[in-house]
Design an enzyme around this catalytic site. Structure first.
Site, mmCIF file in Angstrom:
data_model
loop_
_atom_site.group_PDB
_atom_site.id
_atom_site.type_symbol
_atom_site.label_atom_id
_atom_site.label_comp_id
_atom_site.label_asym_id
_atom_site.label_seq_id
_atom_site.Cartn_x
_atom_site.Cartn_y
_atom_site.Cartn_z
ATOM 1 N N CYS A 1 84.311 25.952 30.878
ATOM 2 C CA CYS A 1 85.370 25.927 29.876
ATOM 3 C C CYS A 1 85.928 27.329 29.662
ATOM 4 O O CYS A 1 85.259 28.327 29.903
ATOM 5 C CB CYS A 1 84.906 25.405 28.526
ATOM 6 S SG CYS A 1 83.968 23.888 28.609
ATOM 7 N N ARG B 1 88.499 27.543 34.911
ATOM 8 C CA ARG B 1 87.187 27.301 34.317
ATOM 9 C C ARG B 1 86.961 25.833 33.982
ATOM 10 O O ARG B 1 85.887 25.457 33.516
ATOM 11 C CB ARG B 1 87.022 28.144 33.052
ATOM 12 C CG ARG B 1 87.207 29.628 33.306
ATOM 13 C CD ARG B 1 87.114 30.390 32.020
ATOM 14 N NE ARG B 1 85.749 30.529 31.594
ATOM 15 C CZ ARG B 1 84.964 31.550 31.888
ATOM 16 N NH1 ARG B 1 85.434 32.533 32.617
ATOM 17 N NH2 ARG B 1 83.725 31.598 31.471
ATOM 18 N N TRP C 1 85.585 21.897 30.829
ATOM 19 C CA TRP C 1 84.862 21.278 31.924
ATOM 20 C C TRP C 1 83.708 20.549 31.245
ATOM 21 O O TRP C 1 82.825 21.172 30.664
ATOM 22 C CB TRP C 1 84.350 22.330 32.906
ATOM 23 C CG TRP C 1 83.695 21.720 34.109
ATOM 24 C CD1 TRP C 1 84.318 21.180 35.196
ATOM 25 C CD2 TRP C 1 82.295 21.583 34.356
ATOM 26 N NE1 TRP C 1 83.393 20.709 36.088
ATOM 27 C CE2 TRP C 1 82.144 20.943 35.609
ATOM 28 C CE3 TRP C 1 81.147 21.928 33.644
ATOM 29 C CZ2 TRP C 1 80.891 20.646 36.159
ATOM 30 C CZ3 TRP C 1 79.909 21.636 34.197
ATOM 31 C CH2 TRP C 1 79.790 21.007 35.439
ATOM 32 N N ASN D 1 82.321 27.583 24.817
ATOM 33 C CA ASN D 1 81.996 27.536 26.247
ATOM 34 C C ASN D 1 80.490 27.698 26.353
ATOM 35 O O ASN D 1 79.939 28.645 25.801
ATOM 36 C CB ASN D 1 82.714 28.679 26.970
ATOM 37 C CG ASN D 1 82.197 28.885 28.377
ATOM 38 O OD1 ASN D 1 81.794 27.942 29.037
ATOM 39 N ND2 ASN D 1 82.206 30.136 28.831
ATOM 40 N N GLY D 2 79.817 26.777 27.046
ATOM 41 C CA GLY D 2 78.364 26.878 27.191
ATOM 42 C C GLY D 2 77.696 25.582 26.785
ATOM 43 O O GLY D 2 78.332 24.528 26.735
ATOM 44 N N GLU E 1 78.939 25.531 55.246
ATOM 45 C CA GLU E 1 80.133 25.865 54.459
ATOM 46 C C GLU E 1 81.289 24.912 54.807
ATOM 47 O O GLU E 1 82.023 24.463 53.930
ATOM 48 C CB GLU E 1 80.506 27.331 54.708
ATOM 49 C CG GLU E 1 81.880 27.778 54.253
ATOM 50 C CD GLU E 1 82.131 27.624 52.761
ATOM 51 O OE1 GLU E 1 81.212 27.278 52.007
ATOM 52 O OE2 GLU E 1 83.292 27.812 52.343
ATOM 53 N N LYS F 1 83.219 22.522 52.176
ATOM 54 C CA LYS F 1 84.682 22.575 51.986
ATOM 55 C C LYS F 1 85.276 21.182 52.076
ATOM 56 O O LYS F 1 86.067 20.771 51.243
ATOM 57 C CB LYS F 1 85.279 23.425 53.087
ATOM 58 C CG LYS F 1 85.941 24.715 52.983
ATOM 59 C CD LYS F 1 86.165 25.559 51.832
ATOM 60 C CE LYS F 1 85.293 25.487 50.643
ATOM 61 N NZ LYS F 1 84.566 26.654 50.302
ATOM 62 N N GLU G 1 84.211 18.862 49.052
ATOM 63 C CA GLU G 1 84.701 19.170 47.707
ATOM 64 C C GLU G 1 86.189 18.889 47.522
ATOM 65 O O GLU G 1 86.608 18.568 46.415
ATOM 66 C CB GLU G 1 84.325 20.584 47.248
ATOM 67 C CG GLU G 1 85.042 21.732 47.868
ATOM 68 C CD GLU G 1 84.567 23.070 47.297
ATOM 69 O OE1 GLU G 1 84.249 23.174 46.112
ATOM 70 O OE2 GLU G 1 84.535 24.048 48.071
ATOM 71 N N HIS H 1 65.666 15.593 64.620
ATOM 72 C CA HIS H 1 64.552 15.363 63.692
ATOM 73 C C HIS H 1 64.945 14.435 62.546
ATOM 74 O O HIS H 1 64.288 14.415 61.513
ATOM 75 C CB HIS H 1 64.020 16.697 63.169
ATOM 76 C CG HIS H 1 63.512 17.586 64.262
ATOM 77 N ND1 HIS H 1 62.333 17.323 64.932
ATOM 78 C CD2 HIS H 1 64.057 18.676 64.851
ATOM 79 C CE1 HIS H 1 62.148 18.239 65.874
ATOM 80 N NE2 HIS H 1 63.188 19.078 65.845
ATOM 81 N N LYS I 1 86.395 26.317 38.811
ATOM 82 C CA LYS I 1 86.333 27.518 39.646
ATOM 83 C C LYS I 1 85.140 28.388 39.278
ATOM 84 O O LYS I 1 84.516 28.991 40.138
ATOM 85 C CB LYS I 1 87.640 28.293 39.494
ATOM 86 C CG LYS I 1 87.756 29.509 40.388
ATOM 87 C CD LYS I 1 87.952 29.107 41.824
ATOM 88 C CE LYS I 1 87.997 30.297 42.763
ATOM 89 N NZ LYS I 1 87.635 29.904 44.135
#
Ligand code: M6R
Length: 606
Positions: free
Chosen positions: A2, A27, A74, A98-99, A479, A483, A486, A502, A601
């Site tokens: 947030c 955020r 968020w 925020n938190g 990575e 990408k 997401e 395996h 982000k």
């Protein structure tokens, strides 16, 4: 996570609050809201979803008031609905947060017993009722906040305003960043200096446990124990311009295209181009004597760290312990005496990375951080901050920050190798030369962008996609998979190519595209064998390689031809096609590329 803002202004603040929130949407963007003091009472407007919904609401229902707070959310506690959107308020007080308030259930149960009626599913509402409760018992706003802060457990940044108090705002920081901006007869509050950039560049950062009583004429700051403290005012370098997309459809596309330039800038910061040698900043530790190194980070930054581990172990012969930040400190990893710990973070605010940094600092480690936001908490709490010069990264999916992190880690590996005598001066010059060629090679990959569009059409039909790589191509496979998942929401996994047999090979059939990251290096033949195992089971192989197709004796669904490069630099180059594949697949699928669902982000909660 947030983002929070606050303004004690000279005139109506609603428009400026929204402007500041726009800079904080990275955020979170589940909902947004603002509240203001209107003479003797508080008013608010909130809207589910992105900020533009709040802007629409404000057009039909404007908000007056010279004192206000704002929030972009968020969601952690409670669904992302208007009812759960901040600011939360009672008749006396309104709060943005925020938190996470860890003891909100106990506080809520206690306050409900005392007659408080809760409207939302959020943890934040407990803070509002707690302050209200103290005020109803006769405490002043400042006394009520002081009392409430003593009862809150968890991580928070708070902005608080009060009905009937047009010249008062209180801010508090514990575990989540908060900046106070100084104007002329005006004061500001923000999750970071970027939010406040259009209004002021004079910033005071609150320290852990600080809380601040703000008036238009200035601010009084107190530490956790209630002592009046001085915190320095600094000049922020945050740009007042909102970064735009240029000619690109999305920020992510723009940021992919910026890589040749920002990698050049970043390398120039760590390399003496004339001498062809690395000029690494003094980390306050003798690099020749570092016997073990710890790297920690989250998400994409962690994968950059993983490439760093391969490089540092191979070229500097120093063992590297690496773990994702949310694991390292909780497994209470033993730390070497006098060791060096390196943290990697674009935002510099990731809660898990910050907490692990503090764990390592308390364990006597020398702390270096590779950060993109130089004024961030992680940068400030490190003994040495090593900037990436990627510029603001707005797309939630990290692209240019990743390759700039790799650039710094490559230079660190060379600096360590030189200090320890495992790399000769001639070898260093050869490797620096290879690094300096990276921007040119990336430009040539981007010039062939059109080929990714056709492959993306096919990928968009898949339900699962596998990525394979060996050596430093393994983190690139991880990575690449991150990408794709997401931003396209297609399930994707990265595997070490040798690990395929395996277990993961059971997933292969003719519907599963397998993206193989395989530069023609010392491990190439081994990866080719793994590709053949995939081909034998009908998997559709998309090969990313500089090797000619005739070196691969199996049929390929697609071959992304890469420029020939020195194997040391391949992670920087091979990251780019994985970014372009993910980007174009998401575009085909019509997802929200820059702000994918459920993400933010900057992840400032654990
Ligand atoms: O700001 P940070 O680099 O610390 O962020 C770490 C991760 O949250 C971040 O890399 C995340 O995985 C990105 N969405 C990946 O694209």
């Amino acid at each position: 996570m947030c983002g929070i803002v606050g303004i004690l202004g000279k005139s109506s603040v609603a428009t400026d609050l929204v402007d500041a929130l726009r800079r904080l949407e990275y955020r979170g963007y589940d909902s947004a809201g603002i509240a203001t003091v209107e003479s003797d009472h508080l008013e608010r407007r909130r809207a589910e979803g992105k900020l533009k919904n709040l802007e629409k609401r404000l057009l039909s229902e404007p908000l007056a008031g010279r004192t206000g707070i704002g929030h972009t959310r968020w969601a952690t506690h409670g669904r992302p609905t208007e009812r759960n959107a901040h600011p939360h308020m009672t008749a006396e007080v309104s709060v943005v947060h925020n938190g996470i308030i860890e003891n909100f259930r106990e506080l809520r149960a206690d306050l409900e017993k005392k007659g408080h009626v809760f409207d939302t599913d959020t943890d934040t509402e407990a803070v509002v009722h707690l302050i209200s409760h103290h005020m109803q018992q006769g405490l002043s706003p400042v006394e009520a906040v002081r009392a409430a802060l003593g009862e809150l457990q968890g991580a928070f940044a708070l902005g608080i305003i009060f009905a009937g108090h047009d010249d008062l705002m209180i801010a508090a920081r514990q575990g989540s960043p908060l900046a106070i901006g100084h104007g002329s007869g005006e004061m500001y509050l923000g999750s970071d200096a970027i939010a406040l950039a259009p209004f002021t560049d004079s910033i005071t950062y609150l320290d852990e446990g600080d809380w601040a009583v703000m008036h238009r004429s200035g601010v009084e700051i107190y530490d956790r124990a209630g002592n009046r403290v001085d915190r320095p005012m600094v000049k922020s370098v945050a740009s007042s311009l909102l970064v735009d997309k240029g000619n690109h459809r999305h920020f992510m596309a723009k940021e992919i295209h910026e890589q040749p330039e920002v990698i050049s800038h970043t390398l120039a910061n760590y390399i003496d181009m004339a001498a062809g040698q690395v000029r690494f900043p003094d980390l306050g530790i003798d690099l020749a004597k570092v016997s073990r190194l710890t790297i920690s980070a989250c998400g994409t930054a962690y994968y950059a760290g993983l490439v760093g581990k391969y490089w540092i172990e191979q070229f500097a012969r120093v063992p590297v312990e690496i773990d994702i930040a949310s694991e390292l400190r909780y497994r209470e990893a033993p730390l070497p005496e006098g060791g060096l710990a390196v943290f990697v973070s674009q935002s510099g605010e990731t809660a898990d990375t910050l907490a692990t940094l503090r764990y390592c600092k308390a364990g006597g480690q020398r702390i270096a951080s590779i950060v993109n936001v130089r004024t961030s908490t992680i940068a400030r709490e490190s003994h040495a901050a090593l900037p990436t010069l990627a510029g603001p990264e707005i797309g939630v999916a990290s692209t240019k920050a990743f390759t700039c992190q790799l650039s710094v880690l490559a230079c660190l590996a060379l600096a360590l190798g030189r200090a320890r005598g495992t790399i000769s001066e001639a070898k260093e010059q050869e490797m620096v030369k290879a690094l300096m060629e990276v921007p040119r090679h990336i430009s040539s990959i981007i010039r062939n962008e059109q080929q990714f569009v056709a492959i993306a059409q096919e990928l968009s039909k898949a339900r699962d996609v596998l990525y394979l790589g060996r050596g430093t191509s393994y983190p690139i496979a991880l990575e690449g998979a991150l990408k794709l998942k997401e931003i396209s929401y297609i399930h994707a996994e990265g595997y070490a190519a040798g690990e395929l047999k395996h277990g993961p090979i059971a997933l292969i059939d003719e519907n599963v595209p397998v993206i193989v990251v395989a530069p023609e290096d010392a491990l190439f033949e081994k990866t080719v064998s793994n590709m053949q195992e995939v081909a034998a089971r009908g998997g559709k192989i998309i090969l990313i390689s500089d090797a000619p197709a005739d070196k691969v004796s199996c049929s390929l669904a697609a071959h992304i031809e890469m420029p020939t490069s020195v194997s040391f630099t391949t992670p920087l180059l091979y990251a780019v096609p994985t970014q372009l594949l993910a980007y174009h697949t998401a575009v085909v699928m019509g997802t929200d590329v820059d702000q994918p669902r459920n993400l933010a982000k900057s992840v400032t909660v654990e």
